[in-house]
Scaffold this motif. Structure first.
Motif, PDB file in Angstrom:
ATOM      1  N   ILE A 192       0.546  -0.725  -0.288  1.00 29.56           N
ATOM      2  CA  ILE A 192       0.499  -0.122  -0.119  1.00 29.56           C
ATOM      3  C   ILE A 192       1.069   1.133   0.106  1.00 29.56           C
ATOM      4  O   ILE A 192       1.975   1.556   0.846  1.00 29.56           O
ATOM      5  CB  ILE A 192      -1.074   0.142   0.823  1.00 29.56           C
ATOM      6  N   ASP A 193       0.605   1.621  -1.312  1.00 31.45           N
ATOM      7  CA  ASP A 193       1.459   3.372  -1.636  1.00 31.45           C
ATOM      8  C   ASP A 193       3.068   3.237  -1.466  1.00 31.45           C
ATOM      9  O   ASP A 193       4.050   3.836  -0.837  1.00 31.45           O
ATOM     10  CB  ASP A 193       1.130   4.016  -0.415  1.00 31.45           C
ATOM     11  N   GLY A 194       3.735   1.816  -1.877  1.00 34.13           N
ATOM     12  CA  GLY A 194       5.065   1.904  -1.283  1.00 34.13           C
ATOM     13  C   GLY A 194       5.243   0.558  -0.522  1.00 34.13           C
ATOM     14  O   GLY A 194       6.467   1.198   0.092  1.00 34.13           O
ATOM     15  N   VAL A 195       5.070   0.291   0.672  1.00 36.58           N
ATOM     16  CA  VAL A 195       4.699   0.273   2.299  1.00 36.58           C
ATOM     17  C   VAL A 195       3.747  -1.136   2.196  1.00 36.58           C
ATOM     18  O   VAL A 195       2.818  -1.376   1.765  1.00 36.58           O
ATOM     19  CB  VAL A 195       4.947   1.021   3.407  1.00 36.58           C
ATOM     20  N   CYS A 196       4.788  -2.535   2.468  1.00 34.77           N
ATOM     21  CA  CYS A 196       4.412  -3.890   3.004  1.00 34.77           C
ATOM     22  C   CYS A 196       3.543  -3.587   4.126  1.00 34.77           C
ATOM     23  O   CYS A 196       3.712  -3.627   5.236  1.00 34.77           O
ATOM     24  CB  CYS A 196       5.064  -4.550   3.475  1.00 34.77           C
ATOM     25  N   TYR A 197       1.888  -3.820   3.723  1.00 37.58           N
ATOM     26  CA  TYR A 197       1.479  -4.214   5.219  1.00 37.58           C
ATOM     27  C   TYR A 197       0.613  -5.678   5.508  1.00 37.58           C
ATOM     28  O   TYR A 197       0.776  -6.268   4.477  1.00 37.58           O
ATOM     29  CB  TYR A 197      -0.075  -3.162   4.903  1.00 37.58           C
ATOM     30  N   SER A 198       0.507  -5.631   6.489  1.00 33.96           N
ATOM     31  CA  SER A 198       0.057  -7.264   6.794  1.00 33.96           C
ATOM     32  C   SER A 198      -1.161  -6.885   7.771  1.00 33.96           C
ATOM     33  O   SER A 198      -1.529  -6.335   8.796  1.00 33.96           O
ATOM     34  CB  SER A 198       1.529  -8.457   7.677  1.00 33.96           C
ATOM     35  N   GLU A 199      -1.924  -8.184   7.932  1.00 26.51           N
ATOM     36  CA  GLU A 199      -3.425  -8.178   7.916  1.00 26.51           C
ATOM     37  C   GLU A 199      -3.691  -9.795   8.084  1.00 26.51           C
ATOM     38  O   GLU A 199      -3.001 -10.742   7.537  1.00 26.51           O
ATOM     39  CB  GLU A 199      -4.395  -7.378   7.930  1.00 26.51           C
ATOM     40  N   VAL A 200      -4.777  -9.852   9.646  1.00 30.03           N
ATOM     41  CA  VAL A 200      -5.197 -11.459   9.710  1.00 30.03           C
ATOM     42  C   VAL A 200      -6.770 -11.523   9.570  1.00 30.03           C
ATOM     43  O   VAL A 200      -7.301 -10.276  10.285  1.00 30.03           O
ATOM     44  CB  VAL A 200      -4.875 -12.230  10.368  1.00 30.03           C
ATOM     45  N   LEU A 201      -7.013 -12.186   8.818  1.00 30.13           N
ATOM     46  CA  LEU A 201      -8.805 -12.732   8.468  1.00 30.13           C
ATOM     47  C   LEU A 201      -8.982 -13.887   9.086  1.00 30.13           C
ATOM     48  O   LEU A 201      -8.159 -14.578   8.667  1.00 30.13           O
ATOM     49  CB  LEU A 201      -9.409 -12.108   7.360  1.00 30.13           C
ATOM     50  N   GLY A 202     -10.210 -13.194   9.570  1.00 31.78           N
ATOM     51  CA  GLY A 202     -11.099 -14.593   9.303  1.00 31.78           C
ATOM     52  C   GLY A 202     -12.075 -15.014   8.266  1.00 31.78           C
ATOM     53  O   GLY A 202     -12.058 -14.388   7.498  1.00 31.78           O
ATOM     54  N   GLU A 203     -12.889 -16.038   8.167  1.00 29.79           N
ATOM     55  CA  GLU A 203     -12.693 -16.999   7.311  1.00 29.79           C
ATOM     56  C   GLU A 203     -14.269 -16.684   7.066  1.00 29.79           C
ATOM     57  O   GLU A 203     -14.801 -16.960   5.676  1.00 29.79           O
ATOM     58  CB  GLU A 203     -14.017 -18.517   7.370  1.00 29.79           C
ATOM     59  N   ASP A 204     -14.630 -15.783   7.750  1.00 26.92           N
ATOM     60  CA  ASP A 204     -16.198 -14.806   7.154  1.00 26.92           C
ATOM     61  C   ASP A 204     -15.384 -13.420   6.777  1.00 26.92           C
ATOM     62  O   ASP A 204     -15.969 -12.819   6.289  1.00 26.92           O
ATOM     63  CB  ASP A 204     -16.958 -15.315   8.680  1.00 26.92           C
ATOM     64  N   GLY A 205     -14.337 -13.266   7.085  1.00 30.19           N
ATOM     65  CA  GLY A 205     -13.810 -12.179   6.166  1.00 30.19           C
ATOM     66  C   GLY A 205     -13.603 -11.081   7.464  1.00 30.19           C
ATOM     67  O   GLY A 205     -13.036  -9.901   7.025  1.00 30.19           O
ATOM     68  N   ALA A 206     -13.639 -11.147   8.790  1.00 28.84           N
ATOM     69  CA  ALA A 206     -13.861 -10.287  10.170  1.00 28.84           C
ATOM     70  C   ALA A 206     -12.133 -10.124  10.367  1.00 28.84           C
ATOM     71  O   ALA A 206     -11.878 -10.822   9.832  1.00 28.84           O
ATOM     72  CB  ALA A 206     -14.596 -11.206  11.100  1.00 28.84           C
TER      73      ALA A 206
END
Length: 459
Positions: A192-206
């Motif tokens: 995102i905008d030249g920087v590495c981002y990370s996130e964790v999502l559930g099976e329902d997208g939460a």
């Protein structure tokens, strides 16, 4: 699109990776999946008449089949050769701790390298991720091939780089310490905008872990250093590009599966040949015949007759020959992957292997290069010069048929004063009769090389 979306290459190869999972787990996994052994048409029709009462026919058919563990045995042999290799590791002073503690589960770089080679041999693909722990120290995570479900590459700075990577992870679903239920989550890396981002999502997208720059640590979300790229490497069997490489042992696995299918017919035929089926006709309706065997006699009445339907087994030999052909095909496929003999130079081997078929040589080189790149990512993240990092492995495999007599002959030459002790050690190492990492003291102690009376006694 949902987070569960998969890369088209993943969809094209997931069946192969699952086949390799079953092949390595062994006969139990192969037999649990009915797809691996299609039902004969007669059994299909029998179950149409009585699905419960005739289910035993296919169960017996499956039980008699035999799956050969060629894939697992070949992988073990190859890893035996790889385990003799000694990596050359150079790291900045502040990263020395990675040599003994590099992975998320506490193993060092050498074990991580072996883990990568093993997965590359068995599945042709090793997703490797560089991350930062809560203290700001780098560590490495590998994912099962089937759990790296999505990736995308795009133009960044004039070249093609990853801009998305999605992995499946499993977490405890309950607080019960004795429970093994897990829930599936999705870890996402994206630019995102030249920087590495990370996130964790559930099976329902939460959202389970909020989107933030990779390397954010502590309760105050302190950012160690933003990365202008995804620290994700897909180490393969021939190169380290995100594209899916061939599975080196896939041909062997297919031969083993075909042999398993043939064996079901073979052993069923043998069983039927040795157990002829009795038949009866013309008996009165009131006659009951419920017992057979050498201790039972049948009263068929005045009009009854009986006999045996014997299975001739004319095709049994043909099936056995076909099974032998599959074994030979499997061994030939394994030998091509092994390809470690001789004293061929690196350039000559590279020229001969220019068809891009994976061999143990190419796998070792590729895994070492992938791990070195990951270490350079970690060094840059920590503010060190990536050029200070080195992780190389010389894929010099020595296959020998040496035995105890050759070791004894070397010691006798030294005891008789014909060669020096250091020459004995060198010859034993050169002939792969001892592990190359054994020290001179260990060699002398294990072989009881006491100083001889007279003659050469150089150290």
């Amino acid at each position: 699109m949902p987070v569960q979306s998969t890369n088209p290459d993943f969809d094209a190869h997931i069946a192969e990776w699952r086949m390799m999972d079953d092949a390595l787990e062994g006969e139990g996994a192969i037999k649990r999946n009915p797809v691996n052994l299609p039902k004969p048409s007669g059994m299909v029709e029998a179950e149409k008449l009585d699905v419960t009462g005739n289910r035993y026919l296919y169960q017996n058919y499956t039980d008699r089949a035999q799956y050969e563990h060629w894939v697992r045995d070949s992988l073990r042999s190859m890893m035996g050769l790889v385990s003799r290799l000694i990596p050359e590791i150079e790291l900045p002073a502040g990263m020395k701790g990675l040599e003994d503690n590099a992975t998320s589960d506490g193993f060092g770089l050498k074990q991580l390298f072996f883990r990568m080679v093993r997965q590359a041999i068995s599945h042709g693909r090793v997703p490797l991720v560089v991350n930062i722990d809560e203290t700001g120290e780098p560590y490495f995570s590998t994912y099962a091939t089937r759990n790296a479900i999505n990736w995308k590459a795009g133009a960044m700075g004039g070249r093609q780089d990853l801009n998305l990577a999605v992995f499946i992870e499993f977490r405890d679903n309950k607080e019960d310490e004795f429970d093994h239920d897990c829930k599936m989550v999705y870890r996402v890396f994206k630019m995102i905008d030249g920087v590495c981002y990370s996130e964790v999502l559930g099976e329902d997208g939460a959202v389970l872990e909020e989107l933030k720059p990779l390397g954010t640590t502590g309760a105050d979300n302190r950012l160690v250093k933003g990365l202008a790229y995804l620290p994700v490497i897909y180490s393969g069997s021939t190169d380290n590009s995100p594209e899916v490489d061939e599975v080196p042992l896939l041909t062997m696995a297919r031969a083993a599966l075909k042999s398993y299918q043939l064996s079901a017919d073979y052993f069923t035929a043998l069983h039927q040949t040795s157990h002829p089926q009795p038949w009866i006709s013309g008996i009165d309706e009131e006659v009951e015949l419920s017992v057979t065997g050498p201790s039972a006699a049948w009263d068929l009445g005045p009009n009854g007759s009986c006999g045996y339907l014997e299975f001739q087994g004319a095709g049994v030999e043909a099936v056995r020959t076909a099974m032998e052909d599959q074994k030979n095909a499997a061994l030939e496929a394994g030998a091509k992957v092994m390809d470690v003999g001789g004293t061929e130079s690196g350039e000559a081997r590279k020229t001969r292997q220019n068809d891009q078929h994976a061999t143990l040589h190419s796998i070792v080189v590729t895994a070492a290069e992938g791990l070195e790149q990951a270490l350079r990512y970690a060094a840059e993240w920590k503010g060190y010069d990536p050029k200070q990092v080195k992780f190389t492995v010389k894929p010099e495999f020595i296959v020998t048929e040496a035995d105890a007599q050759q070791i004894l002959a070397q010691i006798q030459l030294w005891q008789n004063g014909f060669i020096a002790k250091r020459d004995v050690r060198a010859n034993l190492r050169r002939g792969a009769l001892i592990a190359p990492d054994r020290t001179d003291y260990q060699i002398d102690e294990e072989l009881a090389m006491e100083p001889p009376v007279g003659g050469i006694n150089e150290q």
